[in-house]
Design a protein around this motif. Structure first.
Motif, PDB file in Angstrom:
ATOM      1  N   PRO A   1     -37.807 -18.086 -80.898  1.00 36.45           N
ATOM      2  CA  PRO A   1     -37.876 -19.385 -81.577  1.00 36.45           C
ATOM      3  C   PRO A   1     -39.325 -19.814 -81.814  1.00 36.45           C
ATOM      4  O   PRO A   1     -40.228 -19.375 -81.098  1.00 36.45           O
ATOM      5  N   ALA A   2     -39.510 -20.659 -82.815  1.00 35.27           N
ATOM      6  CA  ALA A   2     -40.841 -21.209 -83.078  1.00 35.27           C
ATOM      7  C   ALA A   2     -41.171 -22.283 -82.047  1.00 35.27           C
ATOM      8  O   ALA A   2     -42.325 -22.528 -81.734  1.00 35.27           O
ATOM      9  N   LEU A   3     -40.099 -22.929 -81.513  1.00 35.89           N
ATOM     10  CA  LEU A   3     -40.307 -24.031 -80.578  1.00 35.89           C
ATOM     11  C   LEU A   3     -39.327 -23.935 -79.413  1.00 35.89           C
ATOM     12  O   LEU A   3     -38.130 -23.734 -79.601  1.00 35.89           O
ATOM     13  N   LEU A   4     -39.871 -24.065 -78.215  1.00 41.01           N
ATOM     14  CA  LEU A   4     -39.046 -24.075 -77.008  1.00 41.01           C
ATOM     15  C   LEU A   4     -39.168 -25.437 -76.341  1.00 41.01           C
ATOM     16  O   LEU A   4     -40.275 -25.939 -76.124  1.00 41.01           O
ATOM     17  N   LEU A   5     -38.017 -26.038 -76.035  1.00 38.59           N
ATOM     18  CA  LEU A   5     -38.019 -27.303 -75.313  1.00 38.59           C
ATOM     19  C   LEU A   5     -37.614 -26.996 -73.876  1.00 38.59           C
ATOM     20  O   LEU A   5     -36.564 -26.407 -73.649  1.00 38.59           O
ATOM     21  N   ALA A   6     -38.441 -27.387 -72.927  1.00 37.30           N
ATOM     22  CA  ALA A   6     -38.133 -27.130 -71.526  1.00 37.30           C
ATOM     23  C   ALA A   6     -38.035 -28.467 -70.799  1.00 37.30           C
ATOM     24  O   ALA A   6     -39.034 -29.166 -70.637  1.00 37.30           O
ATOM     25  N   ASP A   7     -36.811 -28.845 -70.418  1.00 36.13           N
ATOM     26  CA  ASP A   7     -36.587 -30.144 -69.782  1.00 36.13           C
ATOM     27  C   ASP A   7     -36.521 -29.969 -68.267  1.00 36.13           C
ATOM     28  O   ASP A   7     -35.513 -29.517 -67.741  1.00 36.13           O
ATOM     29  N   GLU A   8     -37.581 -30.328 -67.593  1.00 35.35           N
ATOM     30  CA  GLU A   8     -37.671 -30.163 -66.136  1.00 35.35           C
ATOM     31  C   GLU A   8     -37.203 -28.764 -65.720  1.00 35.35           C
ATOM     32  O   GLU A   8     -36.301 -28.636 -64.890  1.00 35.35           O
ATOM     33  N   PRO A   9     -37.802 -27.715 -66.253  1.00 37.66           N
ATOM     34  CA  PRO A   9     -37.242 -26.371 -66.069  1.00 37.66           C
ATOM     35  C   PRO A   9     -37.311 -25.847 -64.634  1.00 37.66           C
ATOM     36  O   PRO A   9     -36.627 -24.892 -64.303  1.00 37.66           O
ATOM     37  N   THR A  10     -38.108 -26.475 -63.783  1.00 39.61           N
ATOM     38  CA  THR A  10     -38.254 -25.918 -62.438  1.00 39.61           C
ATOM     39  C   THR A  10     -37.850 -26.889 -61.332  1.00 39.61           C
ATOM     40  O   THR A  10     -37.869 -26.539 -60.161  1.00 39.61           O
ATOM     41  N   THR A  11     -37.447 -28.100 -61.717  1.00 33.94           N
ATOM     42  CA  THR A  11     -37.185 -29.136 -60.716  1.00 33.94           C
ATOM     43  C   THR A  11     -36.106 -28.741 -59.714  1.00 33.94           C
ATOM     44  O   THR A  11     -36.196 -29.072 -58.536  1.00 33.94           O
ATOM     45  N   ALA A  12     -35.075 -28.001 -60.165  1.00 33.08           N
ATOM     46  CA  ALA A  12     -33.958 -27.682 -59.285  1.00 33.08           C
ATOM     47  C   ALA A  12     -34.237 -26.467 -58.390  1.00 33.08           C
ATOM     48  O   ALA A  12     -33.412 -26.097 -57.576  1.00 33.08           O
ATOM     49  N   LEU A  13     -35.405 -25.867 -58.536  1.00 33.18           N
ATOM     50  CA  LEU A  13     -35.683 -24.628 -57.816  1.00 33.18           C
ATOM     51  C   LEU A  13     -36.527 -24.855 -56.562  1.00 33.18           C
ATOM     52  O   LEU A  13     -37.197 -25.881 -56.433  1.00 33.18           O
ATOM     53  N   ASP A  14     -36.507 -23.878 -55.649  1.00 33.75           N
ATOM     54  CA  ASP A  14     -37.382 -23.927 -54.476  1.00 33.75           C
ATOM     55  C   ASP A  14     -38.838 -23.950 -54.933  1.00 33.75           C
ATOM     56  O   ASP A  14     -39.183 -23.357 -55.948  1.00 33.75           O
ATOM     57  N   VAL A  15     -39.664 -24.612 -54.131  1.00 30.83           N
ATOM     58  CA  VAL A  15     -41.073 -24.770 -54.503  1.00 30.83           C
ATOM     59  C   VAL A  15     -41.749 -23.429 -54.799  1.00 30.83           C
ATOM     60  O   VAL A  15     -42.499 -23.306 -55.772  1.00 30.83           O
ATOM     61  N   THR A  16     -41.448 -22.411 -54.000  1.00 31.06           N
ATOM     62  CA  THR A  16     -42.107 -21.118 -54.200  1.00 31.06           C
ATOM     63  C   THR A  16     -41.694 -20.489 -55.527  1.00 31.06           C
ATOM     64  O   THR A  16     -42.486 -19.830 -56.188  1.00 31.06           O
ATOM     65  N   ILE A  17     -40.441 -20.707 -55.917  1.00 31.31           N
ATOM     66  CA  ILE A  17     -39.932 -20.137 -57.169  1.00 31.31           C
ATOM     67  C   ILE A  17     -40.460 -20.938 -58.370  1.00 31.31           C
ATOM     68  O   ILE A  17     -40.695 -20.391 -59.442  1.00 31.31           O
ATOM     69  N   GLN A  18     -40.641 -22.244 -58.165  1.00 30.89           N
ATOM     70  CA  GLN A  18     -41.093 -23.124 -59.264  1.00 30.89           C
ATOM     71  C   GLN A  18     -42.335 -22.586 -59.960  1.00 30.89           C
ATOM     72  O   GLN A  18     -42.367 -22.478 -61.188  1.00 30.89           O
ATOM     73  N   ALA A  19     -43.337 -22.234 -59.154  1.00 33.53           N
ATOM     74  CA  ALA A  19     -44.603 -21.783 -59.730  1.00 33.53           C
ATOM     75  C   ALA A  19     -44.406 -20.486 -60.511  1.00 33.53           C
ATOM     76  O   ALA A  19     -44.995 -20.303 -61.579  1.00 33.53           O
ATOM     77  N   GLN A  20     -43.551 -19.603 -59.992  1.00 33.51           N
ATOM     78  CA  GLN A  20     -43.295 -18.324 -60.679  1.00 33.51           C
ATOM     79  C   GLN A  20     -42.641 -18.546 -62.038  1.00 33.51           C
ATOM     80  O   GLN A  20     -43.004 -17.914 -63.022  1.00 33.51           O
ATOM     81  N   ILE A  21     -41.652 -19.442 -62.066  1.00 31.08           N
ATOM     82  CA  ILE A  21     -40.923 -19.672 -63.320  1.00 31.08           C
ATOM     83  C   ILE A  21     -41.847 -20.330 -64.350  1.00 31.08           C
ATOM     84  O   ILE A  21     -41.858 -19.963 -65.526  1.00 31.08           O
ATOM     85  N   LEU A  22     -42.650 -21.262 -63.872  1.00 31.87           N
ATOM     86  CA  LEU A  22     -43.581 -21.936 -64.772  1.00 31.87           C
ATOM     87  C   LEU A  22     -44.582 -20.933 -65.345  1.00 31.87           C
ATOM     88  O   LEU A  22     -44.855 -20.922 -66.552  1.00 31.87           O
ATOM     89  N   ALA A  23     -45.106 -20.073 -64.475  1.00 31.87           N
ATOM     90  CA  ALA A  23     -46.063 -19.058 -64.927  1.00 31.87           C
ATOM     91  C   ALA A  23     -45.403 -18.136 -65.947  1.00 31.87           C
ATOM     92  O   ALA A  23     -46.017 -17.750 -66.949  1.00 31.87           O
TER      93      ALA A  23
END
Ligand code: ATP
Ligand code: MG
Length: 335
Positions: A178-200
């Motif tokens: 897609p030309a545009l991706l909307l990410a609505d709180e994409p990591t909020t539901a995840l464990d803190v350690t996983i959050q950074a990985q998904i964001l990266a």
């Protein structure tokens, strides 16, 4: 100068309302912004300020009833999405514009194998043989760094961990590039350690694919580390917009300053902690009975008479730093 063709998304005067028993909720009121190719725009603000409704409006997924987009335009690569009929919109959704949610199960089908879901998403938009789509599905799972992608493609969502499910959802969202991706709180539901990985991961893929990204988050630390530009929303309206550097160096809206004061320090991002965590006193006003003047005035320590009487215009204070505050210059000075 930004070339016109660099613009992936241009939202003008978007207005989305909900018709409820207690009245008309102006969830998004006169919102304008744009996103360039490969750019990350963050949208921040407290719960209920209209972030998700903004994203759903762009996808044309606002539940109707009770919701409806009653004004504005949403131009994606030059096409006004609000002018499309539902069949035309289906051809764009998941293809030129995609969305990832906080909870992957909202977009994954629990009774369908992960690989088949990606195949289906791809074949909805491209007439290619199933075999070829299957290859793309496994490639996408590899791209989001799921180990043993060919085997995982045959599994069901419940067989994957939360982080892996989030990766699968990202694979599905990006399968059509897609030309545009909307990410609505994409990591909020995840464990803190996983959050950074998904964001990266999201940021890596965005760079690799040149996707424009709208990142909705509560977390100003995340904003500082990822976005180029930031929109601050309050009670359905944009109250400030600036480059990340300008926003953190000299916030011009008292609400933005309040948000910054309520986060812990992120030294790497140049955010200095206040002496203690403080919350902004009071709550977001009801979107049914918004005050005549600035909606933040009742909670604002700097409010003067004029703030209660007149809504401050969203003015450009230089270099594209926009703020809707009668006392913006004074706010910037003390920052
Ligand atoms: N289905 C609905 N029916 C009625 N009102 C709704 C509906 N969905 C959203 N709203 C209203 O729209 C406003 C904006 O909601 P939205 O979900 O966009 O907030 P948000 O900024 O995403 O908050 P959060 O940070 O909690 O996700 C809210 O005040 C809410 O009351
Ligand atoms: Mg939300």
């Amino acid at each position: 100068m930004t070339k016109q063709s660099d613009l992936v998304l241009e939202v003008k005067n978007l207005k989305t309302v909900f018709f409820t028993n207690s009245g008309l909720f102006k969830a998004v009121d006169d919102l304008s912004f744009s996103v360039r190719r490969g750019e990350t725009l963050a949208i921040v603000g407290e719960s209920g300020c209209g972030k998700s409704v903004t994203a759903l409006s762009l996808m044309r997924l606002v539940p109707d009833p009770p919701g409806r987009i009653i004004g504005g335009s949403v131009s994606l690569e030059g096409t006004d999405l609000l002018a499309l009929d539902e069949a035309e919109m289906r051809a764009v959704r998941g293809n030129r514009i995609s969305m990832i949610f906080q909870e992957p199960m909202t977009s994954l089908n629990p009774v369908m194998r992960i690989g088949d879901q990606i195949v289906e998403a791809v074949r909805l938009h491209r007439s290619i043989p199933a075999r070829e789509a299957q290859t793309i599905a496994v490639e996408m799972l590899r791209l989001v760094r799921i180990p043993e992608p060919a085997r995982r493609a045959r599994e069901y969502p419940h067989q994957l961990s939360g982080g892996m499910r989030q990766r699968a959802m990202i694979a599905m969202a990006l399968a059509c590039r897609p030309a545009l991706l909307l990410a609505d709180e994409p990591t909020t539901a995840l464990d803190v350690t996983i959050q950074a990985q998904i964001l990266a991961l999201i940021l890596d893929l965005q760079k690799e694919l040149g996707t424009g990204l709208v990142l909705i988050t509560h977390d100003l630390g995340v904003v500082a580390q990822t976005a180029q530009r930031v929109i601050v929303m309050y009670a359905g309206r944009k109250v400030e917009e600036a480059s990340v550097e300008a926003l953190f160096a000299s916030p011009m809206h008292p609400y933005t300053r309040g948000l910054m004061a309520s986060i812990p320090a992120v030294p790497a991002a140049g955010i200095v902690a206040p002496e203690r965590l403080n919350e902004i006193p009071g709550t977001v006003p009801s979107l049914v009975r918004l005050p005549k003047g600035c909606a933040f005035a009742p909670r604002c320590k700097l409010a003067i008479k004029r703030c209660e009487a007149e809504y401050p215009p969203l003015a450009d204070w230089g270099g594209g730093h926009l703020a809707a505050c009668w006392r913006a210059e004074e706010v910037a000075e003390v920052a």
